[in-house]
Design a protein around this motif. Structure first.
Motif, mmCIF file in Angstrom:
data_model
loop_
_atom_site.group_PDB
_atom_site.id
_atom_site.type_symbol
_atom_site.label_atom_id
_atom_site.label_comp_id
_atom_site.label_asym_id
_atom_site.label_seq_id
_atom_site.Cartn_x
_atom_site.Cartn_y
_atom_site.Cartn_z
ATOM 1 N N TYR A 5 -2.864 -1.023 -5.720
ATOM 2 C CA TYR A 5 -4.327 -0.924 -5.545
ATOM 3 C C TYR A 5 -5.203 0.277 -5.893
ATOM 4 N N ASP A 6 -6.443 -0.105 -6.662
ATOM 5 C CA ASP A 6 -7.321 0.641 -7.031
ATOM 6 C C ASP A 6 -8.062 1.539 -5.900
ATOM 7 N N PRO A 7 -8.159 2.766 -5.730
ATOM 8 C CA PRO A 7 -8.780 3.610 -4.688
ATOM 9 C C PRO A 7 -10.608 3.467 -5.133
ATOM 10 N N ALA B 35 -10.530 5.276 0.655
ATOM 11 C CA ALA B 35 -9.225 5.847 -0.246
ATOM 12 C C ALA B 35 -9.681 6.999 -0.622
ATOM 13 N N TYR C 76 -0.502 9.793 -3.191
ATOM 14 C CA TYR C 76 -0.173 8.437 -2.906
ATOM 15 C C TYR C 76 -0.700 7.291 -3.759
ATOM 16 N N CYS C 77 -2.142 7.577 -4.306
ATOM 17 C CA CYS C 77 -2.619 6.443 -4.933
ATOM 18 C C CYS C 77 -2.216 6.321 -6.437
ATOM 19 N N CYS D 106 0.425 3.482 -6.769
ATOM 20 C CA CYS D 106 -0.109 2.240 -6.078
ATOM 21 C C CYS D 106 -0.640 1.024 -6.559
ATOM 22 N N CYS E 292 -8.467 -1.265 -3.180
ATOM 23 C CA CYS E 292 -7.851 -0.591 -1.880
ATOM 24 C C CYS E 292 -8.413 -1.121 -0.867
ATOM 25 N N PRO E 293 -7.191 -1.679 0.126
ATOM 26 C CA PRO E 293 -7.952 -1.993 1.502
ATOM 27 C C PRO E 293 -8.704 -1.200 2.304
ATOM 28 N N PHE E 294 -8.356 0.184 2.196
ATOM 29 C CA PHE E 294 -8.977 1.004 3.081
ATOM 30 C C PHE E 294 -10.440 0.910 2.765
ATOM 31 N N MET F 137 0.737 -1.113 0.172
ATOM 32 C CA MET F 137 -0.017 -0.008 0.097
ATOM 33 C C MET F 137 0.793 1.214 -0.002
ATOM 34 N N ASN F 138 0.846 2.027 -1.146
ATOM 35 C CA ASN F 138 1.870 3.181 -1.391
ATOM 36 C C ASN F 138 1.585 4.129 -0.270
ATOM 37 N N CYS F 139 0.517 4.398 0.443
ATOM 38 C CA CYS F 139 0.371 5.461 1.262
ATOM 39 C C CYS F 139 1.206 5.018 2.574
ATOM 40 N N LEU G 43 -7.794 10.145 0.844
ATOM 41 C CA LEU G 43 -6.274 9.758 0.517
ATOM 42 C C LEU G 43 -5.962 10.101 -0.920
#
Ligand code: FAD
Ligand code: SF4
Length: 514
Positions: free
Chosen positions: A448-450, A433, A442-443, A446, A459-461, A353-355, A436
């Motif tokens: 992951y896809d926000p 996400a 950050y996204c 990354c 995105c896990p968030f 996770m980039n952030c 963020l």
């Protein structure tokens, strides 16, 4: 025969303008000590331990140069008993001291230890003010006596009035007629904008790093021993303050909440360490910023100045007041009854996770992250995951250069984890996400896809965000400040909700792989 007074100076009491030092007195011995009880109560960032010890050594040298008597115990001094209290007992005896004096400690743990020590010594003892803060320890408690919550805004306004900061001549009306410019201080960072290069304080701290290694002090994080770049003296701290008011303050407000992969500081001051070890005082920092605005009102927006003053006169004093009002039970609070461990990658930065990779990597490299990185990246994820507040506290207390319990604990357990059930924050600071992506770059880059809520690239968030609200519905659904979360969740169709919750479960079970 002349009697001796032993005065203890703690590592976060390096205030050369304290009245203790206004005159040289041969009967006074100042004691400073590097002890294992302080290096080991939590796993600290290596830069933090080095920063404290090096600043203490420089402070001791300066006192000696001014003619004061100083007893400095290095970590490897054979006489060192490795706790503050045992060393004080030893020095009282060695000097045949007739009086023991210390400044009000800021940490509950140290305060208790020194109170017990003072009570047990067979000589006169005295605890004096550290002459640093703008409020008394119990001032917040008195202001809110009989109230259920401590409203930061009310406390801040009372402090503005008390100190006449940014006030009209009548002492009751805020300058410009407005108290609060928060809404203006949340802009997105334009692409490519960075903060100005800051002053450099580079020094070689190899001997101290080697000492910590020899002694086996457990630490975390990274350090370049020949390139240690924190301000460690009052002169250096004033230089940093000067740089801030000249170069950073104009854009401080606008980009206070922004986050950038290219620049971890942006327009923040980086003054917290200097303030927390008392090299500089909050009042002089505020006055310098106000003076710069008065001299150049066209260059420094009032919203930036107010945003900065709010952090120091408001938040910094406020969290200290909460700490003293609520300790010691505050450090045991766990409103959500969270129990999960923090993922191992909080100590390595090795997450996809980039952030989080950026915010943690920067913290490990520099012992610094700015407020929104702490609150909305690392803190947000820990809360969504359901991490135990003890684990979260230990991580924050260890990793940041400025982390001392009185300021770390209400920020972490209170503001960030809502483990106090709303004493500090009026609602949990959680986001998907969406936030963020809006406030950072950050996204981009990354894996992951926000925008996705479930699936291998989601995105896990996102799933964790809805899972958080779902599992805490009994505590949060009727919360007046939660807003749209529950209506949106309720409107989603059942199978969508099911997929989100299943995905959140997978993340929680496999978080080390994300
Ligand atoms: P700037 O943005 O330039 O702010 C100026 C000054 O205002 C800071 O130097 C600091 O003294 C003060 N300040 C700003 N926000 C706060 C706040 N919320 N509470 C108290 N003072 C504030 N701050 C610490 O000093 N020590 C900590 O251990 C600490 N732990 C934190 C943990 C979490 C989870 C969070 C969300 C925040 C924490 N903070 C802590 C507050 C804040 O993040 C730091 O003070 C700030 O990032 C320091 O960087 P700076 O000096 O560049 O701040
Ligand atoms: Fe962080 Fe999600 Fe954005 Fe990746 S997509 S940077 S994990 S918010």
């Amino acid at each position: 025969m002349q009697t001796t007074i032993l005065r203890l100076i703690l590592g976060d009491q390096l205030n050369e303008r304290h009245s203790w030092f206004s005159q040289v007195d041969d009967s006074v011995v100042y004691a400073l000590m590097e002890v294992r009880s302080e290096t080991d109560y939590v796993r600290h960032h290596v830069q933090k331990v080095v920063g404290f010890f090096q600043a203490m050594r420089l402070f001791a040298e300066q006192l000696r140069a001014q003619g004061h008597r100083v007893h400095y115990l290095t970590l490897d001094d054979p006489d060192n008993r490795q706790t503050l209290t045992d060393n004080c007992r030893m020095l009282v005896e060695r000097y045949g001291a007739a009086r023991f004096e210390y400044q009000e400690p800021d940490e509950y743990r140290v305060d208790e230890a020194l109170r017990l020590l003072a009570a047990s010594l067979p000589i006169e003892t005295r605890c004096v003010s550290s002459e640093h803060f703008l409020s008394e320890r119990d001032e917040l408690k008195r202001l809110f006596s009989g109230k259920r919550t401590y409203l930061m805004e009310r406390f801040y306004r009372a402090m503005r009035e008390k100190w006449g900061v940014l006030m009209e001549a009548d002492g009751r009306t805020p300058l410009t007629g407005r108290w609060n410019y928060d809404a203006e201080n949340r802009k997105r960072l334009p692409p490519g904008l960075r903060g100005p290069a800051g002053p450099s304080f580079v020094r070689d701290v190899s001997p101290l790093v080697a000492l910590l290694e020899r002694a086996g002090v457990p630490t975390m994080g990274r350090i370049h021993p020949k390139h240690f770049d924190w301000p460690l003296t009052r002169a250096e701290s004033l230089r940093l303050l000067e740089h801030f008011v000249q170069e950073r303050l104009p854009l401080y407000g606008d980009y206070q909440d922004a986050m950038s992969q290219a620049d971890g500081w942006l327009f923040h001051s980086r003054l917290s360490f200097s303030l927390n070890i008392k090299l500089i005082s909050p009042l002089e920092v505020i006055q310098r910023a106000v003076a710069e605005w008065q001299a150049q009102p066209e260059r420094i927006p009032f919203s930036a100045l107010e945003g900065f003053v709010r952090q120091i006169l408001g938040w910094r004093e406020y969290v200290r007041g909460v700490y003293w009002a609520e300790m010691p039970h505050y450090r045991t609070l766990n409103f959500f009854e969270h129990t999960a461990p923090l993922p191992e990658w909080y100590w390595t930065g090795q997450t996809r996770m980039n952030c989080l990779r950026h915010a943690i990597g920067q913290s490990l490299d520099h012992a610094y992250a700015h407020h929104i990185q702490r609150l909305m990246v690392t803190g947000n994820f820990a809360l969504l995951l359901g991490a135990h507040p003890d684990e979260v506290d230990a991580w924050y207390l260890g990793i940041y250069q400025d982390a001392i319990e009185w300021v770390e604990l209400p920020n972490t357990r209170g503001m960030s984890q809502f483990a106090d059930g709303g004493i500090v924050g009026t609602k949990p600071y959680v986001s998907s996400a969406n936030y963020l992506q809006r406030m950072s770059d950050y996204c981009k880059g990354c894996p992951y896809d926000p925008k996705q809520r479930y699936g291998p690239r989601a995105c896990p968030f996102n799933a964790l965000y809805w899972d958080f609200y779902d599992r805490h519905a009994d505590r949060l659904r009727n919360h007046p400040r939660i807003g749209m979360a529950y209506p949106l969740w309720d409107r989603m169709d059942g199978s969508e909700r099911q997929r989100i919750l299943e995905h959140a479960q997978r993340i929680k079970e496999n978080v080390s792989r994300y």
